[in-house]
Design a protein around this motif. Sequence first.
Motif, PDB file in Angstrom:
ATOM      1  N   LYS A 137       0.846  -1.186   0.000  1.00 34.04           N
ATOM      2  CA  LYS A 137       0.000   0.000   0.000  1.00 34.04           C
ATOM      3  C   LYS A 137       0.884   1.239   0.000  1.00 34.04           C
ATOM      4  O   LYS A 137       1.752   1.396   0.863  1.00 34.04           O
ATOM      5  CB  LYS A 137      -0.898  -0.005   1.238  1.00 34.04           C
ATOM      6  N   ILE A 138       0.683   2.104  -0.978  1.00 31.36           N
ATOM      7  CA  ILE A 138       1.456   3.339  -1.045  1.00 31.36           C
ATOM      8  C   ILE A 138       0.976   4.292   0.046  1.00 31.36           C
ATOM      9  O   ILE A 138      -0.230   4.536   0.200  1.00 31.36           O
ATOM     10  CB  ILE A 138       1.315   3.993  -2.429  1.00 31.36           C
ATOM     11  N   LYS A 139       1.919   4.825   0.817  1.00 31.67           N
ATOM     12  CA  LYS A 139       1.584   5.726   1.914  1.00 31.67           C
ATOM     13  C   LYS A 139       2.292   7.062   1.707  1.00 31.67           C
ATOM     14  O   LYS A 139       3.297   7.138   0.977  1.00 31.67           O
ATOM     15  CB  LYS A 139       2.020   5.110   3.256  1.00 31.67           C
ATOM     16  N   PRO A 140       1.815   8.114   2.327  1.00 30.63           N
ATOM     17  CA  PRO A 140       2.502   9.408   2.221  1.00 30.63           C
ATOM     18  C   PRO A 140       3.925   9.309   2.769  1.00 30.63           C
ATOM     19  O   PRO A 140       4.193   8.505   3.676  1.00 30.63           O
ATOM     20  CB  PRO A 140       1.639  10.342   3.080  1.00 30.63           C
ATOM     21  N   ASP A 141       4.814  10.102   2.229  1.00 30.32           N
ATOM     22  CA  ASP A 141       6.181  10.132   2.748  1.00 30.32           C
ATOM     23  C   ASP A 141       6.150  10.466   4.245  1.00 30.32           C
ATOM     24  O   ASP A 141       5.304  11.242   4.705  1.00 30.32           O
ATOM     25  CB  ASP A 141       7.020  11.183   2.027  1.00 30.32           C
ATOM     26  N   TYR A 142       7.070   9.857   4.978  1.00 32.98           N
ATOM     27  CA  TYR A 142       7.137  10.072   6.418  1.00 32.98           C
ATOM     28  C   TYR A 142       8.427  10.797   6.764  1.00 32.98           C
ATOM     29  O   TYR A 142       9.515  10.392   6.318  1.00 32.98           O
ATOM     30  CB  TYR A 142       7.086   8.730   7.154  1.00 32.98           C
ATOM     31  N   VAL A 170       5.932   2.733   1.577  1.00 36.81           N
ATOM     32  CA  VAL A 170       4.892   1.737   1.328  1.00 36.81           C
ATOM     33  C   VAL A 170       4.724   0.881   2.580  1.00 36.81           C
ATOM     34  O   VAL A 170       5.636   0.772   3.398  1.00 36.81           O
ATOM     35  CB  VAL A 170       5.239   0.807   0.135  1.00 36.81           C
ATOM     36  N   SER A 171       3.544   0.294   2.691  1.00 38.42           N
ATOM     37  CA  SER A 171       3.302  -0.709   3.731  1.00 38.42           C
ATOM     38  C   SER A 171       3.284  -2.058   3.031  1.00 38.42           C
ATOM     39  O   SER A 171       2.341  -2.374   2.306  1.00 38.42           O
ATOM     40  CB  SER A 171       1.972  -0.450   4.446  1.00 38.42           C
ATOM     41  N   ARG A 196      10.786   1.612   2.633  1.00 36.01           N
ATOM     42  CA  ARG A 196      10.977   2.380   1.405  1.00 36.01           C
ATOM     43  C   ARG A 196      10.695   1.480   0.203  1.00 36.01           C
ATOM     44  O   ARG A 196      10.955   0.271   0.248  1.00 36.01           O
ATOM     45  CB  ARG A 196      12.412   2.895   1.351  1.00 36.01           C
ATOM     46  N   CYS A 197      10.163   2.045  -0.867  1.00 36.35           N
ATOM     47  CA  CYS A 197       9.819   1.254  -2.047  1.00 36.35           C
ATOM     48  C   CYS A 197      11.007   0.452  -2.551  1.00 36.35           C
ATOM     49  O   CYS A 197      10.875  -0.721  -2.911  1.00 36.35           O
ATOM     50  CB  CYS A 197       9.310   2.169  -3.162  1.00 36.35           C
TER      51      CYS A 197
END
Length: 246
Positions: free
Chosen positions: A86-91, A103-104, A119-120
């Motif tokens: 799952k793509i997530k916002p940058d942290y 990503v998760s 990280r991707c």
Amino acid sequence: MSDPHPYKRRPAIHWAALFCFIFGGMALGVWQAMVHPDTPLSSAWNPMRPLDVKDPMTSITNWKLQRALADDTMCLAALQTGAVAKIKPDYVENDRCGISPQVSLSEAGEARLKPVNTRCQTALRLAMWSHHSLEPLAAEIFGQGLSEITHFSSYSCREMRTSSGSTGRMSSHATADSIDISGFVLEDGTRLSLLKDWNGELKKAAFLREANATACTWFRLTLGPNYNRLHADHFHLQHTGFGLCR
């Protein structure tokens, strides 16, 4: 009187023009064959097609992988072909710690993982390792598939640790450029633990040692139980690095 055969005076020029015409036409034909929607060239061999994790290995696979790793958008697209992520916002935690692109990851190849934020690029390398190395290895040694990859973590905002203590330098975990793998689970529920099985039962030990070796194909830095006591219970697999394989 004009010369009826001007090519006799400049044969090199005419031959060069003929050569360019023939090979230019061939190059155009090859280009069209690669980009045409109905191209007979397979995705695995077509340099115009992006990386697909599940494509068979070819001599251009690594080139495709490096292109994907160098571009965040390409990385995220490639990851979807061979993982559940799952793509997530940058942290961003601070100026030294964060995950981008984040990503998760919950599945790499056909193997599940406890969802891990990473990280991707780390996730993509893990997916390639799982699909092209770990799964065939499990089938070869145990005659069954790999159902799970167990891990400790990927992201941790901390300094690098060594046997002598902290170095003062930030760990690759601070940017999720690495992940710590603690073991595996086979389809029948058999568990393989680096801490318990590295020097244990023959088949389990053989799998773990070969897993260590093949990780070096996909990651820039691989550290395992043979490296030092800090890695007795896990593989440290790193997207960045200088090619160390231990």
